[in-house]
Design a protein around this motif. Structure first.
Motif, PDB file in Angstrom:
ATOM      1  N   HIS A   1       2.660 -11.866   2.609  1.00 11.04           N
ATOM      2  CA  HIS A   1       3.805 -10.989   1.844  1.00 11.04           C
ATOM      3  C   HIS A   1       4.437 -10.259   1.899  1.00 11.04           C
ATOM      4  CE1 HIS A   1       1.177  -7.437   2.718  1.00 11.04           C
ATOM      5  NE2 HIS A   1       0.552  -8.372   2.645  1.00 11.04           N
ATOM      6  N   ILE A   2       5.854  -9.728   1.517  1.00 11.46           N
ATOM      7  CA  ILE A   2       6.941  -9.052   2.402  1.00 11.46           C
ATOM      8  C   ILE A   2       6.512  -7.395   1.704  1.00 11.46           C
ATOM      9  CG2 ILE A   2       9.581  -8.508   2.539  1.00 11.46           C
ATOM     10  CD1 ILE A   2       9.241 -11.494   2.588  1.00 11.46           C
ATOM     11  N   SER A   3       6.762  -5.944   2.601  1.00 10.19           N
ATOM     12  CA  SER A   3       6.310  -4.897   1.828  1.00 10.19           C
ATOM     13  C   SER A   3       7.600  -4.051   2.981  1.00 10.19           C
ATOM     14  CB  SER A   3       5.016  -4.535   2.906  1.00 10.19           C
ATOM     15  OG  SER A   3       4.846  -4.581   4.232  1.00 10.19           O
ATOM     16  N   PHE A   4       7.586  -3.072   2.349  1.00  6.37           N
ATOM     17  CA  PHE A   4       8.798  -2.340   3.078  1.00  6.37           C
ATOM     18  C   PHE A   4       8.008  -0.518   3.507  1.00  6.37           C
ATOM     19  CE2 PHE A   4       8.529  -0.454  -0.686  1.00  6.37           C
ATOM     20  CZ  PHE A   4       7.731   0.228  -0.765  1.00  6.37           C
ATOM     21  N   ARG A   5       8.594  -0.715   4.810  1.00  5.95           N
ATOM     22  CA  ARG A   5       7.707   0.862   5.288  1.00  5.95           C
ATOM     23  C   ARG A   5       9.277   1.990   5.655  1.00  5.95           C
ATOM     24  NH1 ARG A   5       7.311   1.845  10.900  1.00  5.95           N
ATOM     25  NH2 ARG A   5       7.362  -0.481  10.909  1.00  5.95           N
ATOM     26  N   THR A   6       9.033   3.594   5.021  1.00  6.29           N
ATOM     27  CA  THR A   6       9.666   4.500   5.529  1.00  6.29           C
ATOM     28  C   THR A   6       8.878   5.608   6.931  1.00  6.29           C
ATOM     29  OG1 THR A   6       8.872   5.497   3.671  1.00  6.29           O
ATOM     30  CG2 THR A   6      10.463   4.493   2.921  1.00  6.29           C
ATOM     31  N   ASP A   7      10.261   5.673   7.297  1.00  2.58           N
ATOM     32  CA  ASP A   7       9.663   6.902   8.535  1.00  2.58           C
ATOM     33  C   ASP A   7       9.339   8.359   7.940  1.00  2.58           C
ATOM     34  OD1 ASP A   7      10.287   4.965  10.458  1.00  2.58           O
ATOM     35  OD2 ASP A   7      12.576   6.032  10.306  1.00  2.58           O
ATOM     36  N   LYS A   8      10.033   8.307   6.506  1.00  5.80           N
ATOM     37  CA  LYS A   8       9.060   9.562   6.119  1.00  5.80           C
ATOM     38  C   LYS A   8       8.941   9.837   4.200  1.00  5.80           C
ATOM     39  CE  LYS A   8      14.258  11.418   4.494  1.00  5.80           C
ATOM     40  NZ  LYS A   8      15.398  12.144   4.841  1.00  5.80           N
ATOM     41  N   GLU A   9       8.139  10.253   3.715  1.00  6.11           N
ATOM     42  CA  GLU A   9       7.870  10.302   2.304  1.00  6.11           C
ATOM     43  C   GLU A   9       8.810  10.400   1.348  1.00  6.11           C
ATOM     44  OE1 GLU A   9       5.419  13.038  -0.473  1.00  6.11           O
ATOM     45  OE2 GLU A   9       3.913  12.491   1.553  1.00  6.11           O
ATOM     46  N   THR A  10       8.614   9.548   0.715  1.00  6.20           N
ATOM     47  CA  THR A  10       9.826   9.321  -0.876  1.00  6.20           C
ATOM     48  C   THR A  10       9.593   9.249  -2.177  1.00  6.20           C
ATOM     49  OG1 THR A  10       9.840   6.685  -0.420  1.00  6.20           O
ATOM     50  CG2 THR A  10      11.260   7.756   0.598  1.00  6.20           C
ATOM     51  N   GLY A  11      10.209   9.503  -2.707  1.00  3.73           N
ATOM     52  CA  GLY A  11      10.018   9.707  -3.786  1.00  3.73           C
ATOM     53  C   GLY A  11       8.855   8.575  -4.264  1.00  3.73           C
TER      54      GLY A  11
ATOM     55  N   TRP B   1      12.770  -1.142  -4.007  1.00  2.00           N
ATOM     56  CA  TRP B   1      12.750  -0.359  -3.051  1.00  2.00           C
ATOM     57  C   TRP B   1      13.300   1.097  -2.213  1.00  2.00           C
ATOM     58  CZ3 TRP B   1      12.093  -5.773   0.486  1.00  2.00           C
ATOM     59  CH2 TRP B   1      10.983  -6.500  -0.582  1.00  2.00           C
ATOM     60  N   PRO B   2      12.948   2.180  -1.436  1.00  2.00           N
ATOM     61  CA  PRO B   2      13.377   3.568  -1.310  1.00  2.00           C
ATOM     62  C   PRO B   2      14.605   2.911   0.244  1.00  2.00           C
ATOM     63  CG  PRO B   2      11.106   3.088  -0.691  1.00  2.00           C
ATOM     64  CD  PRO B   2      11.167   2.291  -1.342  1.00  2.00           C
ATOM     65  N   ALA B   3      15.006   3.630   0.690  1.00  2.12           N
ATOM     66  CA  ALA B   3      16.050   3.216   1.498  1.00  2.12           C
ATOM     67  C   ALA B   3      16.851   4.528   2.238  1.00  2.12           C
ATOM     68  CB  ALA B   3      16.827   2.369   0.920  1.00  2.12           C
ATOM     69  N   PRO B   4      16.119   4.180   3.756  1.00  2.00           N
ATOM     70  CA  PRO B   4      16.601   3.295   4.804  1.00  2.00           C
ATOM     71  C   PRO B   4      15.429   2.896   4.655  1.00  2.00           C
ATOM     72  CG  PRO B   4      16.701   5.529   5.556  1.00  2.00           C
ATOM     73  CD  PRO B   4      16.886   5.817   4.603  1.00  2.00           C
ATOM     74  N   ALA B   5      14.610   1.830   5.100  1.00  2.00           N
ATOM     75  CA  ALA B   5      13.191   1.250   4.820  1.00  2.00           C
ATOM     76  C   ALA B   5      12.911   0.005   6.633  1.00  2.00           C
ATOM     77  CB  ALA B   5      12.993   0.707   3.880  1.00  2.00           C
ATOM     78  N   LYS B   6      12.341  -0.560   6.669  1.00  2.00           N
ATOM     79  CA  LYS B   6      11.738  -1.259   7.437  1.00  2.00           C
ATOM     80  C   LYS B   6      11.272  -2.318   6.780  1.00  2.00           C
ATOM     81  CE  LYS B   6      11.626   1.599  11.789  1.00  2.00           C
ATOM     82  NZ  LYS B   6      11.328   2.018  12.933  1.00  2.00           N
ATOM     83  N   TYR B   7      11.656  -3.462   6.813  1.00  2.00           N
ATOM     84  CA  TYR B   7      10.739  -4.404   6.189  1.00  2.00           C
ATOM     85  C   TYR B   7      10.492  -5.448   7.213  1.00  2.00           C
ATOM     86  CZ  TYR B   7      14.291  -2.442   3.687  1.00  2.00           C
ATOM     87  OH  TYR B   7      15.051  -2.410   2.718  1.00  2.00           O
ATOM     88  N   GLU B   8       8.501  -5.646   6.777  1.00  2.00           N
ATOM     89  CA  GLU B   8       7.843  -6.857   7.332  1.00  2.00           C
ATOM     90  C   GLU B   8       6.880  -7.681   6.269  1.00  2.00           C
ATOM     91  OE1 GLU B   8       6.178  -3.579  10.220  1.00  2.00           O
ATOM     92  OE2 GLU B   8       5.036  -3.479   8.121  1.00  2.00           O
ATOM     93  N   LEU B   9       6.441  -8.729   7.104  1.00  2.00           N
ATOM     94  CA  LEU B   9       6.021  -9.735   6.913  1.00  2.00           C
ATOM     95  C   LEU B   9       4.579  -9.852   7.763  1.00  2.00           C
ATOM     96  CD1 LEU B   9       5.019 -12.385   5.426  1.00  2.00           C
ATOM     97  CD2 LEU B   9       6.667 -13.958   7.243  1.00  2.00           C
ATOM     98  N   HIS B  10       3.779  -9.250   6.479  1.00  2.00           N
ATOM     99  CA  HIS B  10       2.056  -9.761   6.928  1.00  2.00           C
ATOM    100  C   HIS B  10       1.484 -10.913   6.369  1.00  2.00           C
ATOM    101  CE1 HIS B  10       1.454  -4.977   6.993  1.00  2.00           C
ATOM    102  NE2 HIS B  10       2.829  -5.457   6.521  1.00  2.00           N
ATOM    103  N   VAL B  11      -0.023 -10.514   6.637  1.00  2.00           N
ATOM    104  CA  VAL B  11      -0.509 -12.208   6.288  1.00  2.00           C
ATOM    105  C   VAL B  11      -1.439 -11.720   5.856  1.00  2.00           C
ATOM    106  CG1 VAL B  11      -1.187 -14.935   7.185  1.00  2.00           C
ATOM    107  CG2 VAL B  11       0.715 -14.333   7.275  1.00  2.00           C
ATOM    108  N   VAL B  12      -2.110 -12.587   5.184  1.00  2.00           N
ATOM    109  CA  VAL B  12      -3.636 -12.838   4.947  1.00  2.00           C
ATOM    110  C   VAL B  12      -4.308 -13.700   5.425  1.00  2.00           C
ATOM    111  CG1 VAL B  12      -5.594 -11.559   3.718  1.00  2.00           C
ATOM    112  CG2 VAL B  12      -3.406 -10.397   3.562  1.00  2.00           C
ATOM    113  N   ALA B  13      -5.942 -13.812   6.552  1.00  2.00           N
ATOM    114  CA  ALA B  13      -6.097 -15.359   6.488  1.00  2.00           C
ATOM    115  C   ALA B  13      -7.567 -14.724   6.192  1.00  2.00           C
ATOM    116  CB  ALA B  13      -5.935 -15.250   7.679  1.00  2.00           C
TER     117      ALA B  13
END
Length: 530
Positions: A315-325, A372-384
């Motif tokens: 699944h694809i998720s996002f991560r921000t460097d600081k807290e957003t709305g 998604w809030p911006a700017p953000a970093k986007y990641e692919l996570h795998v659950v096995a």
């Protein structure tokens, strides 16, 4: 009717009922309220209070014998509503492939198939306020998202979990009208199950005793006993029951406490987005009324069998460097789930990010999606899926809790076989991403930890414990039968994910709910038949 054992004037009480349930979480409360609709008298022993404010409950202490298993402390909650007070909310059924025997992995499968549970699905969806639409690729066509979500791939299948509104995730709040005033449903808070009285004549449990830390106790006699205390605690209670009976009850069972497993999660790739909007339109949460849907990419059954691995999804998720709305709004909504006392500070913090909230509202209205809030970093996570192994287990430790009873000792280890699933997923998902033209959306920057030779420092459990009281067809190799009845004790039942022989590729909560509803109907039929 809800009582607090710790506040009772009498040092000891006794009562009698039809069914006594240990645990007032998702399974316990759904089971109890469904039994009450069929005029079955119920009493519940819940070791926690009305709410659990702390992140870790002191009674959830364990002795860890292997890799760090964070779910032992952070994934369990003792209070009215149990883990549902913090539950993320994902609802998705196992596919038939995960329930069936997978001989290439040495797995005999569940003793029941999906057809047996399917009649309860619509009722569960209605209870939690989610839609009745497809969980599978048909949903993409139903919502007209074929331009954004690729389907019909040979290696990767898309599915969609359903997420209830935050206010409908806490089962204690959801079922409050049924549990607060019913005098034939007694819920005893701060009452930890400490003793099981077993008949020497017929091997049935006669009564269960619960104790508070303030030395108050209650003994409840019942026709049937159901343990709904979560995977680790349910297993510990069976081990305690066996020890209290000189280890004779499960002497011929090779499964109790063994084959413990969880899903394993890891961030496997950073996504260097080229088209953020298109990535968001593909993978962002979708609103269906007040509920949501989330996209997951699952390895096909054919790939799993060919590679001899368990299930896995990304699944694809996002991560921000600081807290957003977004973060502040999520904190506010989660506080609604956890407690009747709702702090306003997260809402005030959210209002400081009005521009994002306005854009988010626009996306919800126009696209029925979460922006998604911006700017953000986007990641692919795998659950096995972690395959069940006898070397991973729950046992009784030498250290005791405040009631003088042994803590659970958890031996959980990630092995090379588990890590191999991530490497296989990487190879096939990379091909899927390129084959379906998704490189135009973003480049996958794979992390070195997806290499199975790199060790397992980046992998974690995801609080989906199972296997340690598994169901099956043989009392020597399983603890429970297909109806969740304990082979060794005719009136003892376990409604917990510990009953699942394997974890499959999905979150286990919906399957637990379906099994629990089925158990309620089975128990009420037995009781009403006399």
């Amino acid at each position: 009717m809800i009582e607090d054992l710790a506040r009772q004037a009498d040092a000891h009480r006794t009562c009698e009922t039809d069914v006594v349930i240990v645990g007032a979480g998702i399974a316990g409360l759904i089971l109890a309220t469904r039994l009450r609709r069929k005029n079955v008298r119920v009493a519940i022993l819940e070791s926690g209070g009305r709410e659990q404010s702390a992140d870790i409950h002191p009674l959830n202490r364990t002795v860890q014998l292997g890799d760090a298993y964070s779910g032992a402390s952070h994934g369990r909650f003792r209070c009215l509503g149990g883990t549902s007070t913090r539950w993320g909310g994902a609802l998705i059924p196992f596919i038939e492939h995960d329930l069936a025997a997978r001989h290439y992995l040495g797995l005999s499968g569940f003793p029941v198939g999906g057809a047996v549970l399917r009649p309860y699905l619509a009722e569960a969806e209605k209870l939690f306020g989610v839609d009745e639409g497809s969980y599978d690729e048909d949903f993409v066509r139903q919502i007209g998202a074929t331009a954004f979500v690729p389907t019909n791939d040979r290696d990767v299948t898309v599915r969609f979990a359903k997420w209830p509104p935050f206010k409908k995730r806490n089962v204690a709040a959801l079922l409050s009208s049924s549990i607060e005033r019913d005098r034939d449903l007694e819920i005893w808070l701060n009452s930890t199950a400490t003793k099981f009285d077993v008949s020497t004549e017929n091997g049935r449990i006669i009564s269960v005793t619960g104790c508070s830390e303030g030395k108050r106790s209650i003994t409840i006699a019942a026709k049937h006993v159901v343990i709904c205390a979560g995977a680790i605690e349910s297993t510990r209670l069976l081990l305690l029951l066996d020890r209290q009976q000189d280890k004779q009850i499960f002497a011929d069972c090779n499964a109790l406490g063994r084959f413990f497993n969880d899903h394993i999660s890891m961030a496997v790739a950073n996504i260097k987005a080229k088209q953020v909007v298109r990535l968001n339109r593909m993978a962002g949460f979708r609103f269906i009324g007040s509920a949501m849907r989330s996209l997951r990419f699952e390895l096909s059954a054919a790939v799993q069998e060919q590679a001899c691995i368990g299930s896995a999804f990304g699944h694809i998720s996002f991560r921000t460097d600081k807290e957003t709305g977004f973060d502040a709004l999520r904190k506010f909504l989660r506080s609604q789930q956890r407690s009747k006392t709702i702090p306003l500070s997260p809402l005030v913090a959210a209002l400081r990010d009005v521009p994002y909230l306005a854009k988010m509202a626009f996306w919800r209205i126009i696209y029925s999606q979460l922006l998604w809030p911006a700017p953000a970093k986007y990641e692919l996570h795998v659950v096995a899926e972690q395959l069940p192994r006898a070397s991973n287990y729950i046992a009784l430790a030498s250290e005791n809790d405040c009631f003088g009873l042994p803590l659970a000792a958890v031996r959980w280890q990630i092995e090379a076989q588990d890590l191999r699933t991530f490497a296989i997923f990487k190879r096939h998902f990379d091909g899927f991403w390129n084959r379906r033209g998704l490189r135009d959306v973003g480049e996958l920057d794979w992390t070195p930890s997806t290499d199975s030779s790199m060790g397992h420092t980046a992998q974690t459990d995801v609080y989906h414990p199972g296997g340690s009281t598994r169901m099956g067809t043989d009392r020597h190799d399983a603890v429970l039968d297909a109806n969740l009845r304990c082979f060794a004790i005719p009136n003892l039942w376990i409604a917990s994910t510990s009953a699942f022989p394997s974890g499959g590729g999905e979150n286990p909560t919906l399957m637990l709910i379906l099994f629990t509803m089925r158990l309620a109907d089975h128990l009420s039929s037995k009781l009403n038949a006399g």
